[in-house]
Design a protein around this motif. Structure first.
Motif, mmCIF file in Angstrom:
data_model
loop_
_atom_site.group_PDB
_atom_site.id
_atom_site.type_symbol
_atom_site.label_atom_id
_atom_site.label_comp_id
_atom_site.label_asym_id
_atom_site.label_seq_id
_atom_site.Cartn_x
_atom_site.Cartn_y
_atom_site.Cartn_z
ATOM 1 N N THR A 146 -6.729 47.029 9.845
ATOM 2 C CA THR A 146 -5.714 47.512 8.909
ATOM 3 C C THR A 146 -5.335 46.426 7.919
ATOM 4 O O THR A 146 -5.244 46.672 6.704
ATOM 5 C CB THR A 146 -4.459 47.956 9.675
ATOM 6 N N GLN A 147 -5.101 45.217 8.407
ATOM 7 C CA GLN A 147 -4.657 44.122 7.547
ATOM 8 C C GLN A 147 -5.698 43.755 6.500
ATOM 9 O O GLN A 147 -5.366 43.550 5.319
ATOM 10 C CB GLN A 147 -4.309 42.906 8.405
ATOM 11 N N ALA A 148 -6.957 43.652 6.920
ATOM 12 C CA ALA A 148 -8.005 43.242 5.990
ATOM 13 C C ALA A 148 -8.197 44.274 4.883
ATOM 14 O O ALA A 148 -8.346 43.925 3.700
ATOM 15 C CB ALA A 148 -9.314 43.009 6.737
ATOM 16 N N ALA A 149 -8.197 45.549 5.249
ATOM 17 C CA ALA A 149 -8.350 46.599 4.237
ATOM 18 C C ALA A 149 -7.135 46.628 3.313
ATOM 19 O O ALA A 149 -7.277 46.718 2.082
ATOM 20 C CB ALA A 149 -8.528 47.950 4.922
ATOM 21 N N ALA A 150 -5.949 46.541 3.884
ATOM 22 C CA ALA A 150 -4.736 46.562 3.071
ATOM 23 C C ALA A 150 -4.693 45.398 2.105
ATOM 24 O O ALA A 150 -4.250 45.541 0.953
ATOM 25 C CB ALA A 150 -3.505 46.543 3.980
ATOM 26 N N LYS A 151 -5.143 44.227 2.540
ATOM 27 C CA LYS A 151 -5.144 43.054 1.665
ATOM 28 C C LYS A 151 -6.063 43.273 0.469
ATOM 29 O O LYS A 151 -5.687 42.972 -0.671
ATOM 30 C CB LYS A 151 -5.571 41.814 2.452
ATOM 31 N N THR A 173 -10.915 48.378 -5.655
ATOM 32 C CA THR A 173 -10.909 49.842 -5.686
ATOM 33 C C THR A 173 -12.252 50.463 -5.308
ATOM 34 O O THR A 173 -12.394 51.685 -5.347
ATOM 35 C CB THR A 173 -10.521 50.336 -7.088
ATOM 36 N N ASP A 174 -13.238 49.647 -4.946
ATOM 37 C CA ASP A 174 -14.589 50.169 -4.713
ATOM 38 C C ASP A 174 -15.028 50.074 -3.259
ATOM 39 O O ASP A 174 -16.214 50.142 -2.963
ATOM 40 C CB ASP A 174 -15.590 49.413 -5.600
ATOM 41 N N ARG A 175 -14.067 49.924 -2.336
ATOM 42 C CA ARG A 175 -14.462 49.682 -0.945
ATOM 43 C C ARG A 175 -13.878 50.704 0.024
ATOM 44 O O ARG A 175 -13.854 50.477 1.235
ATOM 45 C CB ARG A 175 -13.997 48.280 -0.534
ATOM 46 N N ASP A 176 -13.452 51.855 -0.460
ATOM 47 C CA ASP A 176 -12.918 52.865 0.454
ATOM 48 C C ASP A 176 -13.970 53.298 1.472
ATOM 49 O O ASP A 176 -13.669 53.423 2.668
ATOM 50 C CB ASP A 176 -12.421 54.072 -0.340
ATOM 51 N N ALA A 177 -15.188 53.538 1.002
ATOM 52 C CA ALA A 177 -16.239 53.980 1.913
ATOM 53 C C ALA A 177 -16.560 52.897 2.940
ATOM 54 O O ALA A 177 -16.792 53.194 4.117
ATOM 55 C CB ALA A 177 -17.494 54.349 1.119
ATOM 56 N N TYR A 178 -16.576 51.647 2.501
ATOM 57 C CA TYR A 178 -16.860 50.547 3.418
ATOM 58 C C TYR A 178 -15.821 50.494 4.534
ATOM 59 O O TYR A 178 -16.177 50.389 5.722
ATOM 60 C CB TYR A 178 -16.868 49.220 2.661
#
Length: 264
Positions: A217-222, A229-234
């Motif tokens: 959660t923290q890494a994605a939120a950061k 904006t290009d890493r939702d799928a990742y």
């Protein structure tokens, strides 16, 4: 103690002197603490210290035991900026400072600046590069390139403006004046202000909370909060391949602390 023991004690080499300027670090209970130490000059950063910081951050980022990082200063000062005596006619010091700032800003785990006393110039640049800033009452903040005729880097200026807004960023950069904790809190330059003597306790409590949470959660939120904006799928794929969600739900239902396993 007999004469032989006394003789052996006399022959022992004295401990090597501690460097006058250095970055110290330690890892305790999942939290890495990096200490800016240059007591002779209010913890001003030397060229060697700027050059050392990116590599040190890489080491700590690769350490799976590290779940959060605290940047602070030795004694009663955070950092009074760059060591002016080390400035030269070329742009080497500024390039080193910018590389250190970027390494801190892109550190993949939560970062907190714990600030006492002066947080000025390059010190404020480093604090702004952290995710959060906790300060003790009486701290003073300033960004001072206008006093030296230095052009503040575009990336550093943008990061500051994103944090405090264009007007406050211009106020700080145009004037080079210092502001106190009340104004810093009001403008978003710091997130919390603590009474004298309570900063370490609060930072310790908060970082223990961070260390107990999901790194996924923290890494994605950061990344998202920093504008990616290009890493939702990742990150959706990372979540599917992780046990963190199942563990979090199970822990909630079983009324126990979760044991998250995903790591950066």
């Amino acid at each position: 103690m007999d004469r032989e023991e006394e003789s052996q004690d006399e022959r022992r080499d004295p401990p090597p002197p501690r460097p006058e300027a250095e970055l110290r670090h330690a890892v305790t209970d999942g939290v890495a603490t990096v200490v800016i130490a240059h007591p002779a000059k209010r913890n001003a950063m030397t060229a060697a210290m700027w050059a050392r910081l990116p590599g040190l951050l890489d080491e700590l980022a690769a350490d799976s035991a590290v779940r959060a990082l605290v940047l602070t200063g030795a004694g009663e000062t955070f950092c009074a900026g760059a060591d002016i005596s080390g400035l030269r006619d070329d742009d080497t010091p500024q390039r080193l400072a910018l590389a250190a700032e970027e390494a801190l800003a892109t550190f993949p785990k939560p970062t907190i600046a714990a600030i006492r006393g002066y947080c000025v110039g390059g010190g404020c640049q480093l604090a702004v590069a952290c995710d959060l800033r906790f300060a003790e009452e009486g701290a003073a903040f300033g960004i001072t390139p206008a006093k030296l005729g230095i052009v503040y880097p575009s990336g550093s200026t943008r990061r500051l403006a994103d944090l405090v807004g264009p007007s406050t960023a211009k106020y700080l950069l145009f004037s080079g004046e210092l502001v106190g904790t009340a104004r810093a809190l009001r403008t978003g330059l710091v997130d919390e202000v603590l009474p004298v003597g309570e900063l370490a306790k609060r930072v310790g409590e908060f970082t223990r909370t961070l260390a107990s949470r999901s790194q996924l959660t923290q890494a994605a939120a950061k990344e998202f909060a920093n504008g990616r904006t290009d890493r939702d799928a990742y990150w959706a794929e990372q979540a599917r391949g992780s046990d963190d969600t199942a563990e979090g739900v199970a822990a909630f239902l079983e009324r126990r602390a979760p044991r998250f396993t995903w790591t950066v």
